[in-house]
Design a protein around this motif. Structure first.
Motif, PDB file in Angstrom:
ATOM      1  N   VAL B  94       0.962  -1.239  -0.176  1.00 59.39           N
ATOM      2  CA  VAL B  94      -0.033   0.085  -0.096  1.00 59.39           C
ATOM      3  C   VAL B  94       0.853   1.362  -0.038  1.00 59.39           C
ATOM      4  O   VAL B  94       0.515   2.121  -0.493  1.00 59.39           O
ATOM      5  CB  VAL B  94      -1.123   0.065   1.261  1.00 59.39           C
ATOM      6  N   TRP B  95       1.987   1.035   0.561  1.00 57.29           N
ATOM      7  CA  TRP B  95       2.827   2.471   0.504  1.00 57.29           C
ATOM      8  C   TRP B  95       3.333   2.680  -0.896  1.00 57.29           C
ATOM      9  O   TRP B  95       3.265   3.728  -1.418  1.00 57.29           O
ATOM     10  CB  TRP B  95       4.184   2.108   1.232  1.00 57.29           C
ATOM     11  N   LEU B  97       1.686   1.852  -3.259  1.00 56.20           N
ATOM     12  CA  LEU B  97       0.363   2.364  -4.044  1.00 56.20           C
ATOM     13  C   LEU B  97       0.397   3.819  -3.792  1.00 56.20           C
ATOM     14  O   LEU B  97       0.265   4.524  -4.737  1.00 56.20           O
ATOM     15  CB  LEU B  97      -0.783   1.900  -3.558  1.00 56.20           C
ATOM     16  N   LEU B  98       0.310   4.328  -2.451  1.00 56.14           N
ATOM     17  CA  LEU B  98       0.117   5.802  -2.297  1.00 56.14           C
ATOM     18  C   LEU B  98       1.330   6.616  -2.954  1.00 56.14           C
ATOM     19  O   LEU B  98       0.993   7.565  -3.513  1.00 56.14           O
ATOM     20  CB  LEU B  98       0.535   5.941  -0.759  1.00 56.14           C
ATOM     21  N   THR B 175       9.278   5.908   7.283  1.00 52.28           N
ATOM     22  CA  THR B 175       9.774   7.474   7.389  1.00 52.28           C
ATOM     23  C   THR B 175       8.702   8.500   7.231  1.00 52.28           C
ATOM     24  O   THR B 175       8.665   9.039   8.312  1.00 52.28           O
ATOM     25  CB  THR B 175      10.731   7.733   6.369  1.00 52.28           C
ATOM     26  N   LEU B 176       7.999   8.120   6.615  1.00 55.41           N
ATOM     27  CA  LEU B 176       6.539   8.975   6.602  1.00 55.41           C
ATOM     28  C   LEU B 176       5.728   9.129   7.753  1.00 55.41           C
ATOM     29  O   LEU B 176       5.336  10.152   8.236  1.00 55.41           O
ATOM     30  CB  LEU B 176       5.554   8.383   5.559  1.00 55.41           C
ATOM     31  N   ARG B 177       5.675   7.960   8.332  1.00 57.75           N
ATOM     32  CA  ARG B 177       4.736   7.899   9.475  1.00 57.75           C
ATOM     33  C   ARG B 177       5.493   8.752  10.691  1.00 57.75           C
ATOM     34  O   ARG B 177       4.869   9.703  11.355  1.00 57.75           O
ATOM     35  CB  ARG B 177       4.787   6.471  10.080  1.00 57.75           C
TER      36      ARG B 177
END
Lengths: 187, 187
Positions: B94-95, B97-98, B175-177
């Motif tokens: 899903v990452w 995907l994003l 990293t994003l989180r």
DNA sequence: ACGATGTTTCAGAATCTTCTGAAATCAGGA
DNA sequence: TCCTGATTTCAGAAGATTCTGAAACATCGT
């Protein structure tokens, strides 16, 4: 031979066109985007008739569109003393603009999406097995588990977007810019 | 009386419906979103015919749609040995995907927008004044200056979005989180 | 209460987007 | 090369969205 207009008029026209094209990509009706662009770039309050004349749209369109823009907080109603009709003025603070848009989409799309994803889980217990024969098949259970994991993963990503949206909506422009710097450092 | 199908089938159908509705809000054709939802939630490679049968869409639609999804990196082509026809498999991470979605929209909408905003500036020097009469009016110059400031401010906001998009595209999920946590602290 | 002015609504028209289905194209295998 | 099965293309059909314009509705001043 259409009159060229002043440089300023032309620059405005270019912007209005650009903004309406952008709007189209975002699913915003052409007229809506045009009206917002006009009010934003002109920078001062206009009456519904002014908007109609300037963009050549119908009265109905102008009315519907302005109502919506006001509802979305992208445009404010303005009353002028001695004037009976209403005037409309676009929010000029671009950070507020961003916040309004983000808040809108978060509320209308992201939040309901997270909610709805819940309902997309498969319930393992509700096995069909109408014959009543035992062993509801371990592979079906595994499939459902995999399905639920996929839904769960999606929910996490959407949740992250939601969180970002929340922060954009909350802070002011300066804070946001700072946050992006931090973000850059973390990468 | 339409057959209820297994719980899993129904859960899948719910998800496909939800995803296509979301897609609609984002300007993505219903069929495109449906096909992606199907491939994602099923989790394994399917042929074009499988997709056609499962969703009841035409061959042309399936072909166009799959091509586009592959182009967008949301779906991968898969070749099976001994099979002549192609199979398609949705990206399950899903990452990724994003990232694919963000990269796409950044490239196709944000970057050109920033570019185009440049062209919306008004040139103060290019005063009209066809009669040649002096004093091109200070107020006109002021209007143009204000116009350019508005364009500039918009560019900054769009630039910020662009930057966020860049970071999402670059890092990984973890990293994003983390970055979002920082963002929260900064507010 | 009435007329004048400004605003909203909504059914149908106009427009734009998406989908279909059949023909054209392509890619091996014999 | 020709045949077979898969894929792509695209003109027109179907469907969805948006806009118009005129009538209904408010609101204010007299």
């Amino acid at each position: 031979m259409h009159t060229p207009g002043t440089p300023l008029t032309e620059a405005r026209a270019r912007f209005i066109l650009l903004w309406s094209q952008m709007g189209a990509e975002w699913g915003i009706p052409r007229t809506t985007a045009q009206v917002h662009a006009l009010l934003f770039i002109v920078g001062e309050a206009m009456s519904a008739d002014d908007v109609m004349a300037e963009l050549g749209v119908s009265r109905g369109s102008a009315s519907m569109t302005l109502r919506q823009l006001v509802e979305w907080n992208l445009v404010h109603r303005v009353h002028r003393r001695g004037e009976r009709r209403e005037f409309f003025e676009a929010e000029q603070d671009v950070w507020k603009l961003l916040q309004a848009i983000v808040a809108l989409r978060k509320r209308r799309e992201i939040d309901p999406l997270i909610q709805a994803l819940e309902a997309c889980r498969g319930d393992v217990d509700a096995t069909p097995d109408p014959g009543g024969r035992a062993a509801p098949s371990a592979s079906i259970a595994a499939s459902i588990a995999a399905h639920n994991e996929r839904i769960e993963a999606l929910k996490q990503v959407v949740g992250l977007i939601d969180a970002i949206g929340g922060h954009v909506t909350a802070g002011d422009g300066e804070t946001l810019r700072l946050a992006v710097q931090l973000l850059g450092r973390a990468s």
